[in-house]
Design a protein around this motif. Structure first.
Motif, PDB file in Angstrom:
ATOM      1  N   ARG A 105      -5.085   7.349  -0.891  1.00 46.74           N
ATOM      2  CA  ARG A 105      -4.568   5.978  -0.942  1.00 46.74           C
ATOM      3  C   ARG A 105      -4.354   5.601  -2.398  1.00 46.74           C
ATOM      4  N   THR A 138       3.945   2.484   2.146  1.00 46.00           N
ATOM      5  CA  THR A 138       3.379   2.885   3.438  1.00 46.00           C
ATOM      6  C   THR A 138       3.189   1.670   4.321  1.00 46.00           C
ATOM      7  N   SER A 139       2.773   0.564   3.725  1.00 43.12           N
ATOM      8  CA  SER A 139       2.634  -0.704   4.447  1.00 43.12           C
ATOM      9  C   SER A 139       2.746  -1.844   3.454  1.00 43.12           C
ATOM     10  N   SER A 173       9.151   4.162  -1.285  1.00 44.63           N
ATOM     11  CA  SER A 173       8.934   3.338  -0.100  1.00 44.63           C
ATOM     12  C   SER A 173       7.445   3.094   0.108  1.00 44.63           C
ATOM     13  N   SER A 198       0.841  -1.198   0.000  1.00 47.30           N
ATOM     14  CA  SER A 198       0.000   0.000   0.000  1.00 47.30           C
ATOM     15  C   SER A 198       0.872   1.241   0.000  1.00 47.30           C
ATOM     16  N   LYS A 199       0.311   2.321  -0.560  1.00 44.31           N
ATOM     17  CA  LYS A 199       1.005   3.599  -0.559  1.00 44.31           C
ATOM     18  C   LYS A 199      -0.013   4.719  -0.445  1.00 44.31           C
ATOM     19  N   SER A 200       0.214   5.593   0.528  1.00 43.21           N
ATOM     20  CA  SER A 200      -0.639   6.763   0.711  1.00 43.21           C
ATOM     21  C   SER A 200       0.169   8.032   0.533  1.00 43.21           C
TER      22      SER A 200
END
Length: 337
Positions: free
Chosen positions: A31, A70-71, A68, A24-26
Motif C-alpha cells: 500500500r 486503486t481507490s 490511476s 489510495s494506491k496499491s
C-alpha cells in the motif's frame, strides 16, 4: 494574460483547485498511498513533505493523472482524474521527478514541441516559448541537445515545459534539485510571483524551501497523511517550541539561572558553555507557555548582562523528525543549571 499569470477561463473564479478524497494506491500487497485527503486552493503553495518512500511521488502522479488510483478520488479544477484525465492534464503543469524529456531534442525544439502538443500555436506559442526561455535563463543552451545539459539546466527545462501553457495548477516534484544557490533563488522567486493566480504543489526535501515559498505544508509517512498546516503550526507541535536561550558571561550564568528558574512558566534551565567566557542558558516552557516576554522583563528588571535573548524552540527539521518518527533532536545540554 502573460505566461505566468494564470488565465484559465471558468477556472480562475474557483477557490478549491485540487481536491483529493481518500486517495489510495496499491502495488500488489504493498500500500504505497493509504487514504490521503486534502484540498489546495487558488493562491496556495502547498509543500508536500515526507521521508523517502513515503508516497509523495505516487500521490502527485495520481493527482496529475499519470497513475490511476486503486481507490478514492482526485479532481483538478473540477475534472476527475479517472473520468476526465485529459481535462485534468489541460489544467496542470507537471514537472515530474528527474524532469524526463526527449534527450535528443534541442531545448528550443523540445519547448516548441511541447507548445504544439498542448495546442498552443502561432504567435501565442512563440511568445510563450520566448517568455519561459527568458524567465528560466535558457538562452545560452537553446541549440544544445537536452542530453548534454547539466542536471540544473535539465530541471529548468522541465520547469519551462510545465509553465508553457499557463496552467492554473502546477505540480512540481523537487523543482530546485540540482540547482545552485542563485538558481534556487530564481526559481523560488518565480514560484512566489505565480502563486497568487495558481494552486501550486511542491514536493521537496529542502525544508528551508517550505519556509521560503510555501503557504502550507502536508507531511505524509508510510502513505498516510500525518500533518497539515503552516510551517509555524508544524513547529508548534514541538514540546519545547517556546523555549528561549540567553547568552551571557559565564561568571553571571549561575546567578541568572537561579533568578530565571523562579519564573512560573519556566520548567527547567539548561546550561551550555560556548567558550571560555560565554555561556548559554536555555529555558524550557511549562505546558507550552510563551516565555520570551517574561524573560525579557526579568533580564531588564534583574540587570542580567545578557548579550542575546532569542526563541530557541527548534526548527522545521525538528518538527519534521517529530512528526515522521515520533522524536525530535534535543538541542539543550544534558545538565541543568
Amino acid at each position: 494574460m502573460g505566461v505566468f499569470g494564470g488565465n484559465a477561463a471558468g477556472v480562475a473564479s474557483m477557490s478549491v483547485m485540487v481536491e483529493v478524497d481518500g486517495l489510495s494506491k496499491s502495488f500488489g500487497d504493498f500500500r504505497a498511498v493509504d487514504g490521503i485527503s486534502l484540498a489546495v486552493r487558488k493562491g496556495e503553495v502547498l509543500g508536500f513533505l515526507g521521508p523517502n518512500g513515503a508516497g509523495k511521488t505516487t500521490t502527485m502522479r495520481m493527482i496529475a493523472g499519470y497513475l490511476s488510483p486503486t481507490s478514492g478520488t482526485a479532481r483538478v479544477c473540477g475534472a476527475d482524474v479517472v473520468e476526465d484525465p485529459i481535462g485534468v492534464k489541460r489544467s496542470i503543469g507537471y514537472m515530474p521527478e528527474g524532469s524526463p524529456s526527449y534527450d535528443d531534442m534541442t531545448v528550443a525544439g523540445f519547448l516548441e514541441f511541447i507548445a504544439a502538443i498542448r495546442g498552443v500555436s502561432g504567435t501565442v506559442a512563440q511568445d510563450r516559448v520566448a517568455a519561459v526561455i527568458e524567465r528560466l535563463a535558457l538562452g545560452d543552451v537553446l541549440r544544445r541537445p537536452i542530453d548534454v545539459l547539466s542536471k540544473g539546466y535539465k530541471r529548468r527545462v522541465g520547469l519551462a515545459q510545465a509553465l508553457l501553457h499557463d496552467p492554473p495548477v502546477l505540480i512540481l516534484d523537487e523543482p530546485t534539485d540540482g540547482l545552485d544557490p542563485n538558481q534556487k533563488h530564481q526559481v523560488r522567486t518565480l514560484i512566489a510571483e505565480m502563486a497568487a493566480e495558481k494552486a501550486i504543489i511542491i514536493s521537496t526535501h529542502i525544508l528551508e524551501e517550505v519556509q521560503a515559498v510555501c503557504t502550507r505544508a502536508v507531511v505524509i509517512g508510510q502513505g498516510r497523511l500525518l500533518a497539515d498546516g503552516t510551517a509555524v503550526e508544524l513547529m508548534k507541535r514541538l514540546p519545547e517550541y517556546n523555549a528561549v536561550s540567553i547568552v551571557l558571561p559565564t561568571a553571571a550564568a549561575q546567578a541568572a539561572a537561579n533568578v530565571l528558574r523562579q519564573l512560573p512558566n519556566v520548567a527547567a534551565v539548561f546550561e551550555t558553555p560556548l567558550d571560555e567566557n560565554r555561556t548559554r542558558l536555555r529555558l524550557t516552557p511549562r505546558n507550552g507557555a510563551v516565555l520570551l516576554e517574561d524573560i525579557n522583563k526579568a533580564v531588564r528588571f534583574n540587570a542580567i548582562p545578557a548579550t542575546e535573548v532569542f526563541r530557541d524552540g527548534g526548527n522545521l527539521d525538528d518538527a519534521f523528525r517529530l512528526i515522521t518518527t515520533g522524536s525530535a533532536v534535543q538541542t539543550h545540554s544534558a545538565h541543568a543549571a
